[in-house]
Design an enzyme around this catalytic site. Structure first.
Site, short mmCIF file in Angstrom:
data_model
loop_
_atom_site.label_atom_id
_atom_site.label_comp_id
_atom_site.label_asym_id
_atom_site.label_seq_id
_atom_site.Cartn_x
_atom_site.Cartn_y
_atom_site.Cartn_z
N SER A 113 0.83 -1.19 0.00
CA SER A 113 0.00 0.00 0.00
C SER A 113 0.87 1.25 0.00
CB SER A 113 -0.89 -0.01 1.24
OG SER A 113 -1.60 -1.23 1.33
N HIS A 118 1.06 15.36 -4.37
CA HIS A 118 1.75 16.30 -5.26
C HIS A 118 1.04 17.64 -5.18
CE1 HIS A 118 3.98 13.00 -7.25
NE2 HIS A 118 2.85 12.33 -7.12
N CYS A 141 -3.95 -2.23 0.43
CA CYS A 141 -4.26 -3.64 0.17
C CYS A 141 -4.63 -4.28 1.50
CB CYS A 141 -3.06 -4.36 -0.43
SG CYS A 141 -2.48 -3.68 -1.99
#
Length: 264
Positions: A113, A118, A141
């Site tokens: 995971s 950004h 996950c």
């Protein structure tokens, strides 16, 4: 209370929560516009973003494997954190003097995971409207749910407009071998927003239930012009100019919310 699904082996579902968060302001002069970009770069530099994402890791109950971060010239920053469900303790092979891992061992780490962020500051070349966009992906996950990070991130970035996507991919099996393509009930991302967040935003959904794909757009309801002014504009605008700037800022927000250019 609904009983937990008994699985065969590891929960192989991948759950991804993606944000596009926008903060809008008006900077009147070129000097103020440049100062705004510098302000954003200092307030949301890679170090600060790392602290925010570290909080997210704690909120969703994960453990940090690795952190990579970078500030960019002239503007913007990014951070990527690899995470796992279980605490990571060094193995004997990691501690002892020995040859390094083979390429397939390194790749095995990359399917863990992760959380990424950004930033994208930008300014309209004529109108003085400045837009600060933050893109965030929380992908997990297993049993960890990225939905727990929703309210924290929306409030942390003082968001004016938010676009949220949530999708579940893959499948997991129960002890009888039956496939399950989602392991929790959901009909809207709004179900996971706090009451004050729901009350504070105008929201619209586009959901594709059969594909386990959920999309929510959010626009801040309350508008106070003084919250959108930067630099000289905070004190130098006449009543007429304030009306004009109000129209500009609201128009910018509507275009971003609807994702298309809107005639004035």
């Amino acid at each position: 209370m609904k009983s937990k699904l008994k699985l065969h082996g590891f929960n192989n579902l991948t759950k991804t929560l993606s944000f596009n968060i926008y903060d809008i302001c008006y900077a009147e002069t070129p000097q103020d516009q440049q100062a705004y970009v510098e302000y954003i770069n200092s307030v949301y530099d890679a170090e600060r973003l790392t602290r925010i994402l570290t909080d997210v890791v704690d909120i969703i109950g994960a453990n940090i494997l690795n952190i990579a971060r970078q500030d960019y010239d002239p503007q913007g920053a990014s951070v990527t954190i690899l995470i796992s469900e279980q605490p990571v303790t060094p193995t004997e092979s990691q501690i002892e003097e020995s040859p390094g891992p083979l390429p397939e061992t390194i790749l095995a780490h990359l399917d863990k995971s992760h959380i990424t962020v950004h930033t994208y500051p930008e300014i309209h070349p004529v109108d003085g409207i400045a837009t600060f966009r933050v893109d965030i992906d929380v992908s997990t996950c297993g049993v960890i749910s990225p939905l727990k990070a929703l309210n924290y991130l929306i409030h942390k970035f003082e968001s004016d407009i938010v676009t949220v996507d949530y999708r579940v991919r893959g499948f997991t099996r129960d002890v009888e071998g039956k496939k399950h393509f989602i392991d929790h009930e959901i009909n809207s991302i709004q179900n996971y927003l706090s009451e004050d967040t729901r009350n504070g935003y105008q929201m619209t959904d586009v959901n594709v239930y059969q594909e386990n794909l959920f999309h929510t757009k959010m626009l801040l309801k309350q508008f106070e012009l003084d919250n959108y002014l930067f630099g000289d504009a905070t004190s130098n605008l006449s009543a007429e100019q304030r009306e004009q700037v109000t129209a500009k800022v609201k128009h910018e927000m509507l275009e971003i919310f609807y994702g298309r250019n809107v005639a004035v």
